[in-house]
Motif scaffolding. Structure first.
Motif: not given
Length: 160
Positions: A56-76
């Motif tokens: 989150l700290g590396s994204t613009d606005g320090h925010r991300m869609r939860i589904t995108a974050l889960a996919a990026l981190m390879s988490w369910s």
């Protein structure tokens, strides 16, 4: 009666393949445990906390869609949801509805979360150096990075 097929013959590992497999199995938990222990001692953050906060700290606005974050981190989505609940309780992140479309939610880094990851980053990177980077030669690091990228592509290509 249905005929049961004969099991395929296993492709046993060669000695050098077995050496590589055992080295991986012994190395990964040792390195990971040391870095995680240091992170917990230095910042009171878990690996999962740090992973979420640093993304989150590396994204613009320090925010991300939860589904995108889960996919990026390879988490369910379930694993991420439980992690976010724990982090929300500590004031590190918050969830917000996406104003633009009213569907889905974003996770947002709070000022406390930003302060926590900012404070944790210097000792964390020093731990990564001490337990991994500085132990390997530049050639070994290049090979290690190539191997990691090859495996990431392999799993990225097989996941739907």
């Amino acid at each position: 009666m249905t005929e049961v097929p004969e099991p395929a013959h296993p492709r046993w590992l060669t000695e050098s393949e077995q050496d590589a497999w055992y080295a991986w199995r012994r190395m990964f938990p040792l390195v990971n445990a040391e870095i995680a222990r240091d992170l917990q001692q230095d910042s009171a953050l878990s690996e999962a906390d740090y992973d979420v906060l640093s993304v989150l700290g590396s994204t613009d606005g320090h925010r991300m869609r939860i589904t995108a974050l889960a996919a990026l981190m390879s988490w369910s989505r379930s694993r991420l949801s439980h992690q976010l609940t724990r982090m929300e309780q500590r004031g590190l992140v918050r969830r917000e509805e996406v104003a633009a479309d009213g569907r889905g939610a974003e996770v947002v880094l709070t000022p406390a979360g930003e302060a926590a990851v900012t404070a944790a980053a210097p000792p964390h990177v020093e731990s990564v150096r001490r337990h991994l980077i500085d132990v390997l030669t530049p050639d070994q690091l290049r090979t290690f990075a190539e191997v990691g990228e090859t495996l990431r592509r392999h799993f990225g290509a097989t996941r739907k």
